[in-house]
Each structure stands twice: as structure tokens, then as C-alpha cells.
Design a protein around this motif. Structure first.
Motif, PDB file in Angstrom:
ATOM      1  N   UNK A 197       0.821  -1.202   0.000  1.00 32.05           N
ATOM      2  CA  UNK A 197       0.000   0.000   0.000  1.00 32.05           C
ATOM      3  C   UNK A 197       0.861   1.261   0.000  1.00 32.05           C
ATOM      4  N   UNK A 198       1.977   1.226   0.733  1.00 32.86           N
ATOM      5  CA  UNK A 198       2.882   2.371   0.782  1.00 32.86           C
ATOM      6  C   UNK A 198       3.559   2.563  -0.575  1.00 32.86           C
ATOM      7  N   UNK A 199       4.085   1.464  -1.136  1.00 29.71           N
ATOM      8  CA  UNK A 199       4.860   1.557  -2.372  1.00 29.71           C
ATOM      9  C   UNK A 199       4.004   1.877  -3.585  1.00 29.71           C
ATOM     10  N   UNK A 200       2.789   1.326  -3.644  1.00 28.49           N
ATOM     11  CA  UNK A 200       1.968   1.462  -4.836  1.00 28.49           C
ATOM     12  C   UNK A 200       1.030   2.660  -4.795  1.00 28.49           C
ATOM     13  N   UNK A 201       0.800   3.220  -3.599  1.00 27.75           N
ATOM     14  CA  UNK A 201      -0.059   4.404  -3.449  1.00 27.75           C
ATOM     15  C   UNK A 201      -1.349   4.283  -4.248  1.00 27.75           C
ATOM     16  N   UNK A 202      -2.158   3.252  -4.000  1.00 26.83           N
ATOM     17  CA  UNK A 202      -3.384   3.077  -4.790  1.00 26.83           C
ATOM     18  C   UNK A 202      -4.417   4.152  -4.471  1.00 26.83           C
ATOM     19  N   UNK A 203      -5.161   4.569  -5.470  1.00 30.40           N
ATOM     20  CA  UNK A 203      -6.287   5.466  -5.194  1.00 30.40           C
ATOM     21  C   UNK A 203      -7.380   4.701  -4.448  1.00 30.40           C
ATOM     22  N   UNK A 204      -7.539   3.427  -4.794  1.00 32.12           N
ATOM     23  CA  UNK A 204      -8.506   2.568  -4.107  1.00 32.12           C
ATOM     24  C   UNK A 204      -7.814   1.252  -3.749  1.00 32.12           C
ATOM     25  N   UNK A 205      -7.936   0.849  -2.487  1.00 24.34           N
ATOM     26  CA  UNK A 205      -7.401  -0.436  -2.047  1.00 24.34           C
ATOM     27  C   UNK A 205      -8.575  -1.252  -1.507  1.00 24.34           C
ATOM     28  N   UNK A 206      -8.881  -2.368  -2.174  1.00 27.25           N
ATOM     29  CA  UNK A 206      -9.968  -3.254  -1.753  1.00 27.25           C
ATOM     30  C   UNK A 206      -9.379  -4.512  -1.136  1.00 27.25           C
TER      31      UNK A 206
END
Length: 562
Positions: A197-206
Motif C-alpha cells: 500500500x505504501x509503495x503502490x499508493x493506490x487510489x482505491x485499495x480493496x
């Protein structure tokens, strides 16, 4: 340059082999609210049901077909159900059905969809421990490859079968998810998913959830050493499909690819945006990333060093520490329970939470499964009521579908009830910023004679103009949640079907009174002094009589009595 159209995406969790039931449900959603451009499936896909393979075979053979392109991931225990050729890199299982693979990032219709499919118990490491298995190394390598891409702006979506560790940090006054106690903060979630989550910086994380948990965390800033990452991230956990608790298991949203969005739009932060839960911070100033600021950024490597140096579980007490000064009490010991958590204290004293023994139950008219109807304390009239969600939420836009459905049932029943009395009903809801941000949302129910209702829109517009507020009229096809999103607002429904909405501007110079709606209603009734509920307070005996009369009036329309 041609305008990039927004698309609709569905996400569903833990199908568990109920393919026919699930895909039929999706088809109905597509017909009702679509067209949706893709379906993303997380959690258990195949399940253990004996007939699940037979159901899936009908799709593989072409006898049946998914109504929209469907992409899925699986937990490790289901890998044996996958065809060997697609085990690692993913591939087509049937027409419109694609397995994404173990770990990676794929471009799907212009969207960057990252995924971590299989994660074994060995990978469920705690903060400060190193990942040593081959799969952990593969995940780390893939993250490094994606993260080091030139001009990396983050990904649109991250799919995982586990929550990220530390995602419950920095909640401030926002309530934690129902089903996850505050004592679980230190052990909940996966460290590898946190790194992703830190590395990919998703706009949405499900993420899939244990124990029927549905949770939508307030959006948070992405704090990375990259000028190309300016957006906020949203974490959404879904319960298993068709669960007995009726917790939300499907999520629909409309968006466009991150890479095609204007930077100014990406940088917009909703009012309830928090600090990043994944990054240690010594002060709020060092992590603010509102539009146009120049707050200090830190590299991914520095984040990891700080996280390893930080004592395990220290985040559990951050809210308590921030509330005390240098001369205040020392931090609690790690093995002490947190019954004194300030959030719990404030919620325990909520006037509208039925768990509070101080709730004035003599005012309650009707109790449903998701909401209840109560007379207003210090009501404008003997019939002035409130529809109150049982779940503690700051706004109806944060509620689950079941709660909203029951709210609408109450509204319809109240309209019919007072129509029979030649009266109309005005409904008003406030979602405004407050000092503590722990307000329990309520919907004002104000019945009044039809001739007075005719002036309702004019009165709202006049009061709004005094405060330099813009009132919009919603179209019939528009929903409050769709238009307001995460923003603060004032919303009113008038007897003629007109729906008024004011979205609070971040730069608003005039503070909107928390009793704005009541002010308008009091003016409508010709008695502005009644804006203050204390001026309308009645003895308990009188309130009890009002409630008894309201119950009798509403009895024929009360669906909870059926």
C-alpha cells in the motif's frame, strides 16, 4: 485531446463458489445501475461447495457467460483449483473471466490494477520482522519493479485478500470498524500488504475481510518522495458475499484512469482526509499535503527505516498521547486495556446511540432493524421527529445500503401518514464539520400544513443567500451519495419532490450554523424564536404524551409492526 470518459467498476468479495447467485446478482446490478465496465473479485473465489465446480464448468464450456469482464484473485488454499498454465502469471479461465495471477500490476482498459493474490501464513509477518520465503521475496521484487518505474504516479486499484497492517492508525475521532476492537490495533493486518500500500499508493485499495466486516476508512494522504503522487488513497474492506449479517459485500464506483486525470483534480482532498496511517509523523504539519503546500516528503526507504525503528504497537496510543501535554500522564503500558480511549468515551455519551443508557427512550416512536424513529427533543411541533441510524455514523452517505433502504421506508411511511392529515413533510440532514467530528447523523422530520410547505424552497434559498451558500437542485436520477461523496453538506427533501443540496466549500468564509435546517423550519412556521430547541423544551410528562399520540398516529404506517 479527446475527453476521457469515466467508467463504472464493481468489486465483490468472497464469492465462495456461489457463481450462479453472484453473477445473476451482478447482471441485475448491471441492468439497474450500469453499464459496468469490469467486475473485480477478491477473497475466496472457488469455495468449498461441492456443486461450485459444476456451476463454474458451465461458464468455462460457454453454456453461460458473465455479463461483464470479470477479474479475480484467490487465497493460497485455492491455488490447487487453478489451471496450471495460469497459476503464476494469470490468464483466461473462461470468456469474460480472467485470473490476474499471484502478484503484479496489469493495465486493464487504461486502469493500473495491482494485486497480491496468494499470501501464506508464513508471509503474515509482524512489523520489524523480515520476509524470508520465496513468495515474500517475489512480492518485494515486484513492488520494487513497479515503484521504480520512471514517473510512477501510483496505481488506480490495489486488490488483496488481507488488510494492510496499521491501516487503523491516524483515525482521529473517526470510529474504528465494527468487529475490530481497539485492542486488535497491534496485530491486525499483514505487514507485506502494508508495504504494498505504501509503495503502490493506490487510489482505491480493496481487501477481503474476516468475520463479515465491512469497513470504509476515511481517505488519507499518500506521503511519498515523488512529485507525481498527489492523490489521496481510500481503503475499503468488504464482507463475504451474501453473509447472514447483511454486511456490505459489493462496492460500485465511477472513476477514470489516474494517468488521465488533471493533477488539480487528483490533489483534491475530501474534508475527512486523515494523515497516512502507514507513516510515523512527529507533527501534522510535516505530513499535510493539501493542494499547493510544500510539506516535506520522505522516501519509501526512509519510511521503512522509521517503521522498523518504531516500537511495535506504538500507534495504538498515538491518539491518547496527542490529547495530553508534556505535564500530563505518561503513556499507558502496553498490556493495559483501553477502556479510557477518548473516542469510546465520546461515543458512550452519544445522545442517539441506543447503547447509551442515558438515551431518552420515552421519546422513541418506532425501532427497525437499521434505524429508529424518535420525537425530537424540544421539537418545533408535537410531530417533529428524527430518523436515526442505529449505527453511529456522521452522515447518511457513510451508511450501508441496508440502513439507507430502511431510512427510505421510514420516509415513505411518514409521507403517507401525514398526507392523510393534509400535511406535507420536510426532511433535513446536516453533515457539517464540528470540533470533535463524532456527531451521530439524524434526519429531521418536520410535518407541516401544505400551504406552509409551498414556501419551503423559497425559505431555504433565502436563508442560504444570507450565508453566501449555494443551493443546488438534484436531478431525479442523482443520489446524495453520488453527488456529495465525502464532502460536508446540507440536504433537504421537500414535499413536492424537490431535493436541495449545499456542498460546503473548503474556503467558505462564513461558518454554517449547525442548526441551519431548524432555523429555516422555524421561519417557515412563523416563529423564528423556536430555532433554539431549548426554547421548545417540554416536561417529560408532556413529551411522553406527545410520543404516545405519535405512535397512535403512525401505527397504521409503521412497517416494523407488520
Amino acid at each position: 485531446m479527446a475527453e476521457v470518459k469515466k467508467v463504472k467498476i464493481l468489486v465483490i468479495s468472497d464469492i465462495n463458489g456461489a457463481f450462479d447467485k453472484c453473477f445473476t446478482h451482478v447482471t441485475k446490478l448491471n441492468e439497474k445501475a450500469g453499464p459496468f465496465h469490469m467486475l473485480l473479485c477478491i477473497g475466496k473465489f472457488y469455495g468449498a461447495a461441492e456443486n461450485s465446480q459444476k456451476e463454474l464448468e458451465a461458464y468455462i464450456s460457454g453454456q453461460k457467460q458473465m455479463s461483464i469482464p470479470t477479474f479475480f484473485i484467490v487465497p493460497p488454499e485455492e491455488e490447487s483449483r487453478l489451471p496450471k498454465p495460469v497459476l503464476v502469471e494469470g490468464g483466461v479461465i473462461a470468456e469474460n473471466l480472467v485470473y490476474l495471477g499471484r502478484v503484479g500490476c496489469k493495465d486493464i482498459n487504461g486502469f493500473q490494477i495491482a494485486y497480491i493474490s496468494t499470501l501464506t501464513a508464513k508471509e503474515e509477518i509482524k512489523p520489524g520482522q523480515a520476509a524470508s520465503t520465496s513468495e515474500s521475496a517475489a512480492i518485494e521484487a515486484e513492488l520494487a519493479r513497479v515503484f521504480k518505474s520512471p514517473g510512477f504516479p501510483g496505481v488506480d486499484v490495489l486488490l488483496s485478500n488481507h488488510w494492510p497492517h496499521s491501516v487503523l492508525n491516524e483515525l482521529g475521532d473517526n470510529p474504528p470498524p465494527v468487529g475490530v476492537s481497539l485492542m486488535e490495533y497491534d496485530t491486525f493486518g499483514s505487514e507485506l500488504i502494508r508495504k504494498a500500500a505504501v509503495a503502490l499508493a493506490p487510489r482505491y485499495h480493496f481487501a477481503a475481510s474476516p468475520s463479515h466486516i465491512h469497513y470504509e476508512r476515511p481517505p488519507f494522504v499518500c506521503d511519498l518522495n515523488s512529485k507525481t503522487i498527489v492523490h489521496v488513497s481510500r481503503f475499503i474492506a468488504l464482507a463475504d458475499a451474501f453473509n447472514d449479517k447483511k454486511a456490505k459485500f459489493v462496492y460500485a464506483f465511477t472513476t477514470q484512469p489516474l494517468k488521465s486525470m488533471p493533477k488539480e483534480e487528483l490533489a483534491t482532498q475530501p474534508p475527512n482526509t486523515t494523515l497516512s496511517p502507514f507513516v510515523a509523523s512527529t507533527s501534522k504539519k510535516t505530513q499535510q499535503s493539501s493542494q499547493g503546500n510544500d510539506s516535506r516528503k520522505r522516501s519509501f526507504e526512509e519510511m521503512e527505516r522509521n517503521d522498523r525503528a518504531k516500537p511495535a504497537g506504538s500507534h495504538m496510543y498515538q491518539q491518547v498521547e496527542r490529547a495530553s501535554n508534556d505535564r500530563g500522564p505518561k503513556r499507558q503500558k502496553r498490556d493495559e486495556p483501553r477502556e479510557d480511549h477518548p473516542l469510546l468515551k465520546r461515543m458512550a455519551g452519544c445522545w442517539f446511540c441506543l447503547s447509551n443508557p442515558e438515551v431518552e427512550k420515552h421519546l422513541i416512536v418506532s425501532i427497525g432493524d437499521e434505524c429508529y424513529l424518535t420525537l425530537a427533543k424540544g421539537g418545533l411541533t408535537p410531530h417533529h421527529s428524527l430518523i436515526v441510524p442505529i449505527a453511529h455514523a456522521g452522515a447518511t452517505t457513510f451508511l450501508e445500503d441496508a440502513s439507507m433502504a430502511e431510512i427510505n421506508r421510514y420516509k415513505d411511511a411518514l409521507r403517507r401518514c401525514f398526507e392523510a392529515q393534509q400535511m406535507g413533510v420536510v426532511f433535513v440532514e446536516h453533515h457539517l464539520p464540528t470540533k470533535q467530528n463524532t456527531v451521530h447523523c439524524v434526519i429531521q422530520v418536520a410535518p407541516m400544513p401544505m400551504e406552509i410547505c409551498a414556501n419551503a424552497q423559497k425559505q431555504f434559498e433565502s436563508a442560504a443567500k444570507e450565508l453566501d451558500m449555494e443551493l443546488a437542485i438534484l436531478e431525479p436520477h442523482e443520489t446524495l451519495k453520488q453527488i456529495a461523496g465525502d464532502r460536508f453538506y446540507i440536504y433537504a427533501e421537500l414535499p413536492d419532490g424537490t431535493r436541495l443540496l449545499h456542498l460546503v466549500r473548503a474556503d467558505a468564509r462564513t461558518r454554517i450554523p449547525i442548526q441551519f435546517g431548524r432555523r429555516v423550519l422555524a421561519r417557515l412556521l412563523g416563529d423564528p424564536k423556536r430555532e433554539d430547541w431549548k426554547a421548545c423544551a417540554q416536561p417529560t410528562a408532556t413529551e411522553t404524551q406527545y410520543c404516545k399520540a405519535m405512535k397512535e398516529l403512525f401505527k397504521s404506517y409503521d412497517f416494523t409492526l407488520a
